[in-house]
Design a protein around this motif. Structure first.
Motif, PDB file in Angstrom:
ATOM      1  N   TYR A  93       7.324  -2.310  14.421  1.00 27.62           N
ATOM      2  CA  TYR A  93       6.977  -2.270  13.530  1.00 27.62           C
ATOM      3  C   TYR A  93       5.422  -2.854  14.032  1.00 27.62           C
ATOM      4  O   TYR A  93       4.765  -2.324  15.533  1.00 27.62           O
ATOM      5  N   VAL A  94       4.845  -1.918  13.228  1.00 27.10           N
ATOM      6  CA  VAL A  94       2.793  -2.080  13.403  1.00 27.10           C
ATOM      7  C   VAL A  94       2.782  -2.253  12.242  1.00 27.10           C
ATOM      8  O   VAL A  94       2.665  -3.004  11.067  1.00 27.10           O
ATOM      9  N   ILE A  95       1.187  -2.832  12.462  1.00 23.93           N
ATOM     10  CA  ILE A  95       0.462  -3.815  10.661  1.00 23.93           C
ATOM     11  C   ILE A  95      -0.813  -2.636  10.750  1.00 23.93           C
ATOM     12  O   ILE A  95      -1.680  -2.363  12.390  1.00 23.93           O
ATOM     13  N   ASP A  96      -0.751  -2.852   9.428  1.00 28.19           N
ATOM     14  CA  ASP A  96      -2.352  -1.702   9.096  1.00 28.19           C
ATOM     15  C   ASP A  96      -3.213  -2.390   9.128  1.00 28.19           C
ATOM     16  O   ASP A  96      -3.776  -2.957   7.938  1.00 28.19           O
ATOM     17  N   CYS A 102       1.109  -1.220   0.308  1.00 33.68           N
ATOM     18  CA  CYS A 102       0.255  -0.320   0.081  1.00 33.68           C
ATOM     19  C   CYS A 102       0.738   1.471   0.437  1.00 33.68           C
ATOM     20  O   CYS A 102       1.904   1.096   0.234  1.00 33.68           O
ATOM     21  N   LYS A 103       0.144   2.502   0.024  1.00 33.82           N
ATOM     22  CA  LYS A 103       0.807   3.493  -0.317  1.00 33.82           C
ATOM     23  C   LYS A 103       1.690   3.456   0.969  1.00 33.82           C
ATOM     24  O   LYS A 103       1.093   3.602   2.019  1.00 33.82           O
ATOM     25  N   GLY A 162      14.637   8.133   0.838  1.00 34.82           N
ATOM     26  CA  GLY A 162      13.925   8.197   0.203  1.00 34.82           C
ATOM     27  C   GLY A 162      13.736   7.567  -0.346  1.00 34.82           C
ATOM     28  O   GLY A 162      13.906   6.590  -0.990  1.00 34.82           O
ATOM     29  N   PRO A 163      12.256   8.084  -1.284  1.00 32.03           N
ATOM     30  CA  PRO A 163      11.490   6.636  -2.408  1.00 32.03           C
ATOM     31  C   PRO A 163      12.460   6.474  -3.925  1.00 32.03           C
ATOM     32  O   PRO A 163      12.496   5.319  -3.709  1.00 32.03           O
ATOM     33  N   THR A 180       5.823   2.441  -2.172  1.00 36.45           N
ATOM     34  CA  THR A 180       4.802   1.824  -1.419  1.00 36.45           C
ATOM     35  C   THR A 180       5.727   1.045  -0.208  1.00 36.45           C
ATOM     36  O   THR A 180       7.121   1.521   0.485  1.00 36.45           O
ATOM     37  N   ARG A 181       4.559   0.795   0.776  1.00 38.69           N
ATOM     38  CA  ARG A 181       4.859  -0.259   2.228  1.00 38.69           C
ATOM     39  C   ARG A 181       4.700  -1.464   2.136  1.00 38.69           C
ATOM     40  O   ARG A 181       2.988  -1.420   1.285  1.00 38.69           O
ATOM     41  N   LYS A 182       4.841  -1.921   2.410  1.00 38.91           N
ATOM     42  CA  LYS A 182       3.864  -3.450   3.624  1.00 38.91           C
ATOM     43  C   LYS A 182       3.206  -2.809   4.329  1.00 38.91           C
ATOM     44  O   LYS A 182       2.934  -2.131   5.382  1.00 38.91           O
ATOM     45  N   ALA A 183       1.657  -4.038   4.085  1.00 38.30           N
ATOM     46  CA  ALA A 183       0.991  -3.666   5.780  1.00 38.30           C
ATOM     47  C   ALA A 183       1.917  -3.838   7.327  1.00 38.30           C
ATOM     48  O   ALA A 183       0.668  -3.674   7.758  1.00 38.30           O
ATOM     49  N   ALA A 184       2.541  -4.834   6.765  1.00 37.50           N
ATOM     50  CA  ALA A 184       3.709  -4.976   8.372  1.00 37.50           C
ATOM     51  C   ALA A 184       4.896  -4.286   8.313  1.00 37.50           C
ATOM     52  O   ALA A 184       5.346  -3.881   7.113  1.00 37.50           O
TER      53      ALA A 184
END
Length: 795
Positions: free
Chosen positions: A295-298, A269-270, A372-373, A279-283
């Motif tokens: 870490y955090v879970i989206d 996800c963004k 950065g990206p 982008t990044r992961k949901a974790a």
């Protein structure tokens, strides 16, 4: 109209002191004439004017006069009590007088500044009547003493950017325990995204990350990240705060930040930290130096496939996490809520969101970051091509009174120049800066501006009118007028960066409502006074710092944070908090224990045994209980019925038979501040209006209105600034009062009620004008009607 003398009043010895305020008052009001008039009044022993009444020589003069003339009441006529009430109360203390035997009259914000700029007979007459109101009220003043109780020495800081972290560390080092609440998974705020800071071009992360690490391990700081304040109750020194810890899905204490969860997570996800340009992961880990480093879970995007939980070597992941609520007890609160970057999408002529290579300056910051990206490479998002020439457009959405943000964001010029210098020196990119005005007010700022010019940064003074893409060259074209040469420029660039406005963060309005503090016209938190109380809110015990108060650079933000920490330490340092004696109180000889006041009190501050009793620490001072008591057994200290009657009698002093005057009842916190702001703006409104401040308009009853009419008022204006008071209490009571006035044969449209919150304070002047004209059309209330009211009310 004579003032009835009560038994013992002949013993009073009153001193009246009038300030010229260096011409702020004296250029409009004839202060000598005011003093000459005051000397004619009963019990006035001395009446003097001074160029600057707040100066040390003038304060010493008052102390000397109190002792020499044995004064036991003092009337000071000068600026707003919001500025110098405490100053002159301290003068009375020095002279051995109780500070509540001071009557403070505002003849600057509410007279000279709104009836100037030239010397005016009308303004002088009004000043005399205002001072007369204070003089009459002084007869009814009583010595009062503040209440004291033990307080919590814990502090809540809301916001974990550089302001919140600095304030927390300062307080933690002083021995206070701090709960630092941050809505993101990590502290750091916007500064965590920066590469360099102006004017020295220091490494932003070298400044910030050690502070983040220190806050994370400090024994007196409890980090509550990924959390939000849900509710605030209580009073200064003893607040009860509910904080919601959002479901994080990862146990911060167990997480080793190994990243295994992110590697196996199938959801992409963004990345908000990268301004949506990666982008990044949901974790995910918010950024490499995140604190806490966990870490955090989206959960908004997580599919709960379970792969992260299976691979986590520490067993730190809980996909059934529902979050939790905790209750904190703190003595003070600091709001360090920061800012948000204005979304330039609505500025259609600039093509943001249409052309991939039109970006914001914060996105450009991330492009130049090694983390950065693009790994520190400045490249076009459209095709990955090299950027050789870039346009930086200042005031993108700001200083625009008609469409977007009317104010200047203060830092845009300097961070754009900073970025231009870096692009030129480190990347060999040619920057062009399109500006309206370059604002470089600060140590080292002008020097950085010179450095940019020396390095070859091109400055064009002119507003950009349009950005579009040249289909043949695939480059962006910027169209602008160079106001220095009068030429219209159309220049091609590889990238366009918009220096967008700093705006209040989403949710600040709801948080402010929970805290019971007002926002300013710009949507940021309103300070108590821009010079004398720059980090105090309008509520005791609640402070603000950094960009919570408006756009600021890092230096001013840190200064604010240190100031807020100092103010909290001064409040809580002794472990004892004092509260004003200006609260509702019960006259036990009149109370029959009916309990009506208990039901109406919004703070649950009144208890009932055989008689009602007010807890002064729980009482918020709204006065809502005063008008509902059928026995008139409740009154309000320092705003008693007798004091209000006396003041209104004085305000009507010198009124001609064919003249109309209006009394404007305003709440002491928000609406009174709004009226003061009209003075600061030099906004003229009718001479006929006389302002009377109340703890809140909830204490108004039909009897107060009738007294105003009986004593000479022909119209009444009621302005409440507190939304919950205005909507829940005052508006309903006013409706009942209007119906009662009609039944009594007094035109109800002589009364105007409005809820005016602070951002809309300019509306107060319009209300004053409109209602004054309406009352003039009605004419004065007949004298026989006034006499009948005076007899009925025994005035």
């Amino acid at each position: 109209m004579g003032r009835p003398m009560a038994e013992g009043e002949a013993e009073l010895r009153i001193g009246i002191f009038v300030c010229e305020c260096g011409g702020n008052i004296g250029d409009v009001v004839d202060v000598k004439a005011v003093c000459d008039e005051a000397r004619k009044w009963e019990n006035v022993v001395v009446a003097k004017n001074h160029r600057y009444l707040c100066s040390k020589p003038a304060q010493d003069m008052i102390v000397e006069a109190i002792k020499k003339f044995n004064l036991n009441r003092v009337v000071v006529a000068s600026c707003t009590p919001r500025m110098h009430l405490v100053t002159f109360q301290e003068v009375l203390k020095r002279a051995g007088l109780n500070p509540y035997l001071l009557e403070f009259v505002n003849i600057r914000e509410q007279c000279s500044w709104v009836h100037g700029p030239k010397k005016s007979e009308e303004a002088t007459r009004k000043a005399v009547s205002l001072v007369r109101g204070g003089y009459e009220r002084s007869f009814k003043l009583e010595p009062l003493e503040p209440y004291s109780e033990e307080c919590s020495r814990d502090v809540l800081v809301i916001g974990g950017g550089i302001a919140g972290v600095t304030a927390s560390l300062e307080l933690g080092d002083m021995g206070y325990h701090v709960y630092l609440v941050e809505r993101q998974p990590s502290i750091g705020g916007h500064m965590a995204k920066l590469t360099k800071v102006f004017p020295t071009l220091d490494c932003a992360q070298c400044i910030l990350t050690p502070k983040l690490a220190e806050a994370g391990r400090h024994p007196n700081i409890t980090l509550l990240t990924y959390a939000e304040v849900e509710d605030v109750k209580g009073r200064p020194g003893n607040y009860e705060v509910t904080v919601y810890l959002k479901p994080r899905g990862v146990d911060v204490e167990k997480c080793r930040a190994c990243g295994a969860c992110s590697k196996v997570c199938p959801v992409t996800c963004k990345n908000e930290f990268e301004e949506g340009r990666a982008t990044r992961k949901a974790a995910y880990l918010m950024f490499p130096q995140a604190v806490p480093n966990a870490y955090v879970i989206d959960f908004e995007h997580c599919t709960k496939c379970g792969k992260c939980a299976e691979i986590c070597p520490a067993g730190a992941i809980n996909l059934e996490d529902e979050g939790k609520r905790i209750t904190l007890r703190v003595g003070a609160i600091i709001a360090a809520t920061g800012y948000e970057v204005f979304d330039p999408t609505p500025i259609e002529e600039y093509g943001y969101g249409v052309y991939p290579d039109v970006i914001t300056m914060m996105e450009l910051e991330r492009l130049t970051s090694l983390f950065g990206p693009t790994g520190g490479y400045v490249k076009r998002f459209s095709d990955g091509g090299e950027v050789k020439k870039i346009a930086i457009v200042l005031c993108a959405g700001s200083r625009d009174r008609h469409r977007f943000v009317p104010y200047c964001s203060r830092i845009c010029c300097m961070y754009s120049i900073k970025q231009a210098v870096l692009l030129k020196e480190q990347y060999g990119i040619q920057p062009w800066i399109f500006y309206t005005d370059i604002r470089a007010a600060g140590r080292g700022y002008e020097e950085l501006y010179w450095r940019a010019q020396k390095e070859g940064v091109v400055f064009v003074r002119g507003k950009v009118s349009e950005v579009w893409r040249n289909a043949k060259t695939n480059r962006l074209v910027v169209r602008a007028e160079d106001t220095l040469t009068g030429r219209v420029i159309e220049e091609e660039f590889d990238m366009v960066a918009l220096a967008t406005a700093m705006v209040p963060p989403p949710g600040l309005d709801k948080l402010a409502e929970k805290l019971g503090i007002p926002l300013g016209e710009d949507g940021f938190i309103q300070e108590k006074h821009p010079k004398l109380g720059p980090v105090d809110s309008l509520r005791t015990g609640i402070y603000a710092c950094g960009c919570a108060l408006g756009p600021k650079d890092v230096r001013d933000t840190v200064s604010d944070a240190l100031g807020a920490a100092s103010r909290v330490a001064a409040l809580l340092g002794k472990g004892i908090i004092t509260t004003s004696p200006e609260k509702a109180y019960v006259k036990p000889e009149l109370c029959d224990g009916c309990g009506v006041c208990v039901d109406v009190c919004p703070a649950a501050a009144i208890t009932l045994s055989s008689k009602a009793k007010v807890n002064p620490f729980m009482c918020t001072g709204c006065g809502a209980c005063v008008p509902v008591c059928p026995k008139e057994a409740i009154d309000f200290k320092n705003t008693t019925w007798e004091q209000l009657v006396a003041q209104m009698r004085g305000l009507m002093h010198g009124k001609a038979p064919d003249e109309v005057r209006l009394v404007a009842f305003v709440d002491n916190t928000i609406a009174y501040t709004g009226v003061d702001f009209l003075g600061l703006d030099r906004t003229n409104y009718p001479y006929e209006v006389r302002v009377v401040k109340l703890p809140s308009t909830a204490m108004l009853s039909l009897k107060h209105m009738l007294a105003a009419f009986a004593l000479g008022a022909d119209g009444i204006i009621v302005i409440e600034g507190e939304k919950h008071i205005g909507e829940e209490i005052t508006s309903k009571r006013i409706e009942e009062i209007l119906n009662q006035l009609d039944e009594m044969g007094i035109e109800s449209f002589r009364v105007w009620y409005s809820l005016v919150e602070l951002p809309a304070y300019k509306r107060i002047a319009s209300i004053f004008r409109e209602h004054t004209e309406a009352v003039k059309d009605l004419g004065p209330i007949p004298e026989e009607t006034r006499e009948k009211l005076r007899q009925e009310l025994k005035l």
